[in-house]
Design a protein around this motif. Structure first.
Motif, PDB file in Angstrom:
ATOM      1  N   ARG A   1       0.730  -1.141  -0.082  1.00 46.19           N
ATOM      2  CA  ARG A   1       0.086   0.010  -0.065  1.00 46.19           C
ATOM      3  C   ARG A   1       0.917   1.399  -0.087  1.00 46.19           C
ATOM      4  O   ARG A   1       1.418   1.628   1.160  1.00 46.19           O
ATOM      5  CB  ARG A   1      -1.004   0.024   1.284  1.00 46.19           C
ATOM      6  N   ARG A   2       1.121   1.683  -1.113  1.00 47.46           N
ATOM      7  CA  ARG A   2       2.101   2.794  -1.258  1.00 47.46           C
ATOM      8  C   ARG A   2       1.234   4.369  -1.471  1.00 47.46           C
ATOM      9  O   ARG A   2       0.078   4.238  -2.016  1.00 47.46           O
ATOM     10  CB  ARG A   2       2.934   2.517  -2.585  1.00 47.46           C
ATOM     11  N   LEU A   3       2.185   5.314  -1.309  1.00 40.70           N
ATOM     12  CA  LEU A   3       1.626   6.456  -1.635  1.00 40.70           C
ATOM     13  C   LEU A   3       1.093   6.779  -3.210  1.00 40.70           C
ATOM     14  O   LEU A   3       2.099   6.409  -4.078  1.00 40.70           O
ATOM     15  CB  LEU A   3       2.511   7.765  -1.393  1.00 40.70           C
ATOM     16  N   ALA A   4       0.247   7.511  -3.421  1.00 39.86           N
ATOM     17  CA  ALA A   4      -0.155   7.598  -4.832  1.00 39.86           C
ATOM     18  C   ALA A   4      -0.177   9.131  -5.106  1.00 39.86           C
ATOM     19  O   ALA A   4      -0.931   9.888  -4.636  1.00 39.86           O
ATOM     20  CB  ALA A   4      -1.305   7.135  -5.393  1.00 39.86           C
ATOM     21  N   ILE A   5       1.122   9.282  -5.913  1.00 37.40           N
ATOM     22  CA  ILE A   5       1.297  10.936  -6.042  1.00 37.40           C
ATOM     23  C   ILE A   5       1.568  10.924  -7.608  1.00 37.40           C
ATOM     24  O   ILE A   5       2.230  10.144  -8.358  1.00 37.40           O
ATOM     25  CB  ILE A   5       2.795  11.365  -5.608  1.00 37.40           C
ATOM     26  N   PHE A   6       0.620  11.869  -8.087  1.00 39.43           N
ATOM     27  CA  PHE A   6       0.418  12.219  -9.498  1.00 39.43           C
ATOM     28  C   PHE A   6       0.726  13.388  -9.929  1.00 39.43           C
ATOM     29  O   PHE A   6       0.628  14.294  -9.075  1.00 39.43           O
ATOM     30  CB  PHE A   6      -0.685  11.700  -9.926  1.00 39.43           C
ATOM     31  N   SER A   7       1.214  13.611 -11.096  1.00 39.46           N
ATOM     32  CA  SER A   7       1.711  14.843 -11.794  1.00 39.46           C
ATOM     33  C   SER A   7       0.399  15.337 -12.594  1.00 39.46           C
ATOM     34  O   SER A   7      -0.127  14.595 -13.401  1.00 39.46           O
ATOM     35  CB  SER A   7       2.856  15.171 -12.561  1.00 39.46           C
TER      36      SER A   7
END
Length: 585
Positions: A478-484
């Motif tokens: 369960r990882r951080l979801a960081i999007f540009s």
């Protein structure tokens, strides 16, 4: 309709009359009293000496500055003239109107010249997280401090500072800045154009003759005798470290930037970029056969090329230190400490930013007059461009560690040091939830459905961090979801890149264009994401939102509310009392 046309025509005539001359520094420039700058007027056509006029508050410029401006009859051999005054200054604070005329039309600009009070800080340290976005800060907090029931396990050092402000980042030519003119605003207090540093970008072809403005480093050394330090983990010739010293409208002029470093002789210069110090004949990247590594050594610098040599140099008590730890950019902490990707195989003994800063503080603090130090965690930006969020976040934690140790150092000295932490510009990144691979046995789910939002996001399950705040794994379930928000065409895998930094694009079918990198196509579940950027862009781009500035120490009380990026220079100048009568030299 006729009324509109008449109004438009009148406006056009008025605009052409007032725009006949271009004046540098530009309108509404704010200039530190006593700081040096070049005053230039660019005329639209050829002008004779009899017709060219330049006044300051109604007085001939020659009388104000003690020397007459040079008339360049045909600039770059073209039918256009210019007036130029190099290395002038205005010592008296106040409002100034500069007016230039060509015999037929006139144009004026207004400047504000400001002074400072007495000196408050012995030292000033400016930390720059290149491209550091709020999403990076939050992610660094979650990974290094943990979170339980909605409350983080602690604060980052970069957030736990008494003063905070939002800083606008636009340049003189665009709402979107790059690292060159963004860092230049901090270094000089003047707005600049994209790709330019320490200069106003004029119309001439040469990137080295543009109107200069004095940097804080130059002022601090000239007026107060301060030592100067520059520490980064990018190439030292890159935009942010170069802006501390350099004057050029072309940030890629690495050969010239190294020459300017040598001319300025900062007391500490550390980072990557060794290839541009070495002559072409020695497999360096210089276009000439000058050996600047030898030049610096002959000038009395101790040279370090690895973490081991840096530690030894620190113990040797050097007066001047040059550290070059990679041919190009140094590797980020995720590769150096855990994954061993990137350039680690070729350069396994690279120092951490904290090690660089510790030695820099030892060297610089020997000067009883004080010092100015710029520290950049520059690979945050490189990784953000490449949509490599894990590497960017680990380098944000590294920046935080460097700030924490420096604040402890300052506290032990009695808090005589102003410390500022700021990004030079933003990246359009957002933390939207988590990526969930913690599926039930036998369950399968399309890639995009694995993004948990709202209550489905829950909390990430990275392992507990080590003593420096780093979890030893990023490939958790369960990882951080960081999007540009700015994207080139690329294959989205929603997985961390464990074999080396992400390379989202490769050369396209048409010259000068890029397409999604086929190496990621075979990753299970990979999705082709069509970008929202021009095809000539091979990576994510900067964005124009304000950035966060935090500060502590003497003079930090001026950090508050909403500020311009040029105000950061003013905060530092006022803390050092750079224009006060007692400090002027």
């Amino acid at each position: 309709m006729m009324r509109f046309a008449a109004t438009f025509f009148a406006l056009l005539v008025s605009t052409s009359a007032t725009s006949a001359q271009t004046i540098y520094p530009i309108d509404r420039a704010e200039i530190l009293a006593g700081a040096k700058f070049d005053l230039k007027v660019e005329f639209a056509g050829e002008v004779t000496a009899d017709n060219a006029t330049l006044t300051v508050n109604g007085t001939d410029a020659a009388a104000v500055f003690g020397k007459a401006p040079e008339l360049i009859a045909r600039e770059d051999g073209k039918p256009q003239s210019a007036l130029l005054l190099r290395d002038v200054a205005l010592d008296k604070p106040g409002a100034y109107t500069i007016e230039a005329g060509d015999g037929a039309s006139r144009r004026s600009v207004s400047w504000t010249v400001y002074g400072t009070g007495p000196r408050k800080a012995k030292n000033v340290i400016l930390f720059i997280g290149d491209g550091l976005s709020p999403a990076h800060r939050v992610a660094a907090r979650l990974l290094s401090k943990g979170i339980k029931e909605g409350r983080a396990g602690g604060k980052l050092a970069i957030d736990d500072m008494p003063q905070m402000a939002l800083v606008s980042t636009a340049g003189s030519d665009s709402i979107i800045t790059d690292s060159a003119n963004a860092a230049s605003a901090y270094a000089t207090g003047h707005k600049a154009a994209v790709n330019a540093m320490g200069v106003y970008a004029d119309r001439t072809a040469s990137p080295l003759d543009d109107p200069k403005v004095e940097t804080l480093a130059s002022l601090a050394k000239r007026r107060l005798g301060l030592s100067i330090g520059i520490v980064t983990n990018t190439e030292v010739e890159d935009a942010t470290p170069a802006a501390v010293i350099a004057h050029t409208r072309r940030r890629a002029a690495y050969d010239d930037i190294v020459a300017q470093f040598f001319a300025a002789r900062p007391d500490v210069l550390m980072g990557g970029g060794a290839a541009y110090f070495l002559p072409k004949s020695a497999q360096g990247k210089r276009k000439d056969d000058l050996d600047y590594l030898l030049k610096f050594r002959d000038a009395g610098y101790t040279i370090a090329t690895s973490a081991t040599e840096l530690a030894a140099a620190g113990k040797a008590n050097p007066s001047k230190l040059l550290g070059l730890f990679a041919p190009g950019n140094m590797d980020g902490v995720l590769d150096r400490r855990f994954l061993k990707g990137g350039g680690v195989a070729k350069n396994p003994d690279q120092p951490d930013l904290t090690e660089q800063v510790a030695v820099a503080l030892d060297v610089l603090s020997k000067n009883e007059a004080g010092f100015f130090l710029m520290v950049e965690s520059g690979m945050i930006d490189k990784y953000a461009h490449a949509l490599d969020m894990e590497r960017a976040v680990y380098d944000t934690i590294m920046l935080d560690n460097a700030v924490r140790q420096t604040r402890d150092w300052a506290k032990a000295r009695g808090d005589d040091t102003l410390i500022l932490v700021v990004a030079d510009h933003n990246h359009p990144n957002a933390l939207v939830g988590t990526v969930r691979d913690d599926l039930a046995e036998g369950e399968d789910m399309p890639l995009r459905e694995r993004i948990g939002v709202y209550q489905r996001a829950g909390f990430p399950n990275y392992p507990a961090p080590d003593k420096d705040g780093y979890p030893d794994r990023v490939d958790v379930s369960r990882r951080l979801a960081i999007f540009s928000a700015s994207l080139p065409d690329h294959y989205e895998t929603l997985r961390p890149k464990l074999d080396g930094p992400n390379q989202p694009t490769e050369a396209g079918d048409r010259p000068g264009t890029f397409k999604a990198n086929e190496k990621y196509k075979a990753v299970p579940g990979a999705l082709l994401r069509l970008g929202n950027l021009p095809a000539m862009m091979n990576a994510s781009v900067h964005s124009g939102e304000d950035v966060i500035l935090t500060a502590a120490g003497p003079g930090s009380d001026r950090v508050r509310g909403s500020m311009e990026n040029t105000d950061v220079f003013r905060v530092m100048a006022e803390a050092l009392g750079l224009s006060s009568a007692a400090s002027a030299k």
